[in-house]
Design an enzyme around this catalytic site. Structure first.
Site, PDB file in Angstrom:
ATOM      1  N   PRO A 290      35.743  43.758  38.422  1.00 45.17           N
ATOM      2  CA  PRO A 290      36.634  44.426  37.476  1.00 45.17           C
ATOM      3  C   PRO A 290      38.025  44.736  38.008  1.00 45.17           C
ATOM      4  CG  PRO A 290      34.881  45.890  38.202  1.00 45.17           C
ATOM      5  CD  PRO A 290      34.533  44.524  38.683  1.00 45.17           C
ATOM      6  N   ASN A 291      38.964  44.577  37.115  1.00 43.59           N
ATOM      7  CA  ASN A 291      40.388  44.920  37.308  1.00 43.59           C
ATOM      8  C   ASN A 291      41.159  43.922  38.158  1.00 43.59           C
ATOM      9  OD1 ASN A 291      40.480  47.414  35.770  1.00 43.59           O
ATOM     10  ND2 ASN A 291      39.117  48.226  37.345  1.00 43.59           N
TER      11      ASN A 291
ATOM     12  N   ARG B 129      49.930  45.938  39.265  1.00 44.40           N
ATOM     13  CA  ARG B 129      49.869  47.372  39.571  1.00 44.40           C
ATOM     14  C   ARG B 129      49.452  47.569  41.019  1.00 44.40           C
ATOM     15  NH1 ARG B 129      46.018  50.468  35.930  1.00 44.40           N
ATOM     16  NH2 ARG B 129      46.758  52.106  37.291  1.00 44.40           N
TER      17      ARG B 129
ATOM     18  N   TYR C 271      47.384  46.159  46.835  1.00 42.36           N
ATOM     19  CA  TYR C 271      46.785  44.855  46.548  1.00 42.36           C
ATOM     20  C   TYR C 271      47.768  43.688  46.632  1.00 42.36           C
ATOM     21  CZ  TYR C 271      43.048  47.869  44.903  1.00 42.36           C
ATOM     22  OH  TYR C 271      42.073  48.826  44.834  1.00 42.36           O
TER      23      TYR C 271
ATOM     24  N   ASN D 242      34.156  39.122  45.460  1.00 40.37           N
ATOM     25  CA  ASN D 242      34.825  40.415  45.540  1.00 40.37           C
ATOM     26  C   ASN D 242      34.307  41.225  44.357  1.00 40.37           C
ATOM     27  OD1 ASN D 242      36.409  42.662  45.559  1.00 40.37           O
ATOM     28  ND2 ASN D 242      38.349  41.575  45.828  1.00 40.37           N
TER      29      ASN D 242
ATOM     30  N   ALA E 296      35.027  47.390  42.224  1.00 40.05           N
ATOM     31  CA  ALA E 296      34.393  48.716  42.187  1.00 40.05           C
ATOM     32  C   ALA E 296      32.864  48.637  42.121  1.00 40.05           C
ATOM     33  CB  ALA E 296      34.939  49.508  41.004  1.00 40.05           C
TER      34      ALA E 296
ATOM     35  N   GLU F 133      31.216  38.609  51.356  1.00 44.34           N
ATOM     36  CA  GLU F 133      31.788  39.714  50.578  1.00 44.34           C
ATOM     37  C   GLU F 133      33.240  39.847  51.026  1.00 44.34           C
ATOM     38  OE1 GLU F 133      29.985  43.506  51.459  1.00 44.34           O
ATOM     39  OE2 GLU F 133      31.549  44.614  50.391  1.00 44.34           O
TER      40      GLU F 133
ATOM     41  N   HIS G  26      37.153  41.717  50.349  1.00 50.26           N
ATOM     42  CA  HIS G  26      38.016  42.710  49.708  1.00 50.26           C
ATOM     43  C   HIS G  26      39.451  42.488  50.153  1.00 50.26           C
ATOM     44  CE1 HIS G  26      34.616  44.962  48.191  1.00 50.26           C
ATOM     45  NE2 HIS G  26      34.041  44.701  49.352  1.00 50.26           N
TER      46      HIS G  26
ATOM     47  N   ARG H 101      40.479  53.219  53.620  1.00 54.55           N
ATOM     48  CA  ARG H 101      40.790  53.924  52.378  1.00 54.55           C
ATOM     49  C   ARG H 101      39.957  55.197  52.246  1.00 54.55           C
ATOM     50  NH1 ARG H 101      41.346  49.835  47.566  1.00 54.55           N
ATOM     51  NH2 ARG H 101      42.249  51.734  46.696  1.00 54.55           N
TER      52      ARG H 101
HETATM   53  O1  CA2 Z   1      40.423  45.526  47.920  1.00 56.02           O
HETATM   54  C1  CA2 Z   1      39.668  45.000  47.101  1.00 56.02           C
HETATM   55  O2  CA2 Z   1      39.613  43.798  46.922  1.00 56.02           O
HETATM   56  C2  CA2 Z   1      38.775  45.907  46.250  1.00 56.02           C
HETATM   57  O3  CA2 Z   1      37.538  45.249  46.035  1.00 56.02           O
HETATM   58  C3  CA2 Z   1      39.473  46.162  44.947  1.00 56.02           C
HETATM   59  C4  CA2 Z   1      38.750  47.185  44.051  1.00 56.02           C
HETATM   60  C5  CA2 Z   1      38.435  48.417  44.753  1.00 56.02           C
HETATM   61  O4  CA2 Z   1      37.618  49.226  43.912  1.00 56.02           O
HETATM   62  C6  CA2 Z   1      37.736  48.119  46.025  1.00 56.02           C
HETATM   63  O5  CA2 Z   1      37.597  49.322  46.703  1.00 56.02           O
HETATM   64  C7  CA2 Z   1      38.516  47.200  46.919  1.00 56.02           C
HETATM   65  C8  CA2 Z   1      39.626  47.631  42.871  1.00 56.02           C
HETATM   66  C9  CA2 Z   1      40.171  46.512  42.075  1.00 56.02           C
HETATM   67  C10 CA2 Z   1      41.308  47.064  41.279  1.00 56.02           C
HETATM   68  O6  CA2 Z   1      42.124  45.972  40.973  1.00 56.02           O
HETATM   69  C11 CA2 Z   1      43.401  46.211  40.735  1.00 56.02           C
HETATM   70  C12 CA2 Z   1      44.226  45.125  40.756  1.00 56.02           C
HETATM   71  C13 CA2 Z   1      45.561  45.301  40.532  1.00 56.02           C
HETATM   72  C14 CA2 Z   1      46.056  46.539  40.269  1.00 56.02           C
HETATM   73  C15 CA2 Z   1      45.220  47.629  40.245  1.00 56.02           C
HETATM   74  C16 CA2 Z   1      43.887  47.472  40.464  1.00 56.02           C
END
Ligand code: CA2
Length: 155
Positions: free
Chosen positions: A11-12, A19, A24, A73, A76, A97, A99, A106
């Site tokens: 997700p996201n 963002r 990221y 990846n 969340a 896996e 990230h 973090r």
């Molecule tokens: O660092 C990563 O790849 C994460 O898997 C990203 C997840 C976070 O919950 C993990 O702790 C680490 C969050 C993805 C959110 O994606 C976004 C992408 C662009 C802008 C904001 C959020």
């Protein structure tokens, strides 16, 4: 016939580049896919993203039957989805896996991955460029496994 490798994103991650660039980076998911396609081999690449837990689980099942290696990846879902963890437990091939951010630097809520204990390798903090690295390492694992199977006569 070679089975493809899968790169699955949770997700996201479709919002990458828009963002929180301090965490990221500014590379979009489409650009990450292009980097992965350059690093992919003749076995081929399936690259996908979903915001849905059930969809991700279905794709892990699909990869279990139809792939020879997986980079995931889970975003969340990494930290709370027992269902994603259970699906990955059944994955029979090399599994990385990945990230984008270094989850260990973090907040404490990002420190406990449910997935890591079931991965062949865990990578974090390499940014967008870490994806093709992960893919190359995955392909080395797959070819190492294939040659070991040939040597032992199980392949
Ligand atoms: O660092 C990563 O790849 C994460 O898997 C990203 C997840 C976070 O919950 C993990 O702790 C680490 C969050 C993805 C959110 O994606 C976004 C992408 C662009 C802008 C904001 C959020």
């Amino acid at each position: 016939m070679l089975k493809p490798v899968y790169v699955l994103n949770g997700p996201n991650l479709n919002r990458l580049g828009q963002r929180e660039p301090a965490i990221y980076g500014t590379t979009t998911l489409d650009e990450i896919e292009a980097l992965c396609r350059q690093a992919a081999g003749p076995e081929g690449l399936v690259f996908r993203q979903t915001n849905s837990e059930s969809c991700l689980i279905d794709w892990i099942h699909e990869a279990t039957d139809q792939s020879c290696g997986l980079v995931i990846n889970p975003a969340a879902f990494t930290f709370y989805s027992m269902a994603v963890m259970d699906a990955l437990k059944m994955y029979p091939h090399p599994l990385i896996e990945y990230h984008i951010s270094n989850i260990h630097r973090r907040e404490p809520m990002y420190h406990n991955s449910l997935v890591s204990a079931h991965a062949t390798m865990v990578m974090a903090g390499g940014g967008a460029a870490g994806y093709p690295h992960a893919l190359r390492l995955l392909r080395e694992m797959i070819s190492g496994q294939a040659s070991a199977e040939r040597l032992s006569g199980t392949g």
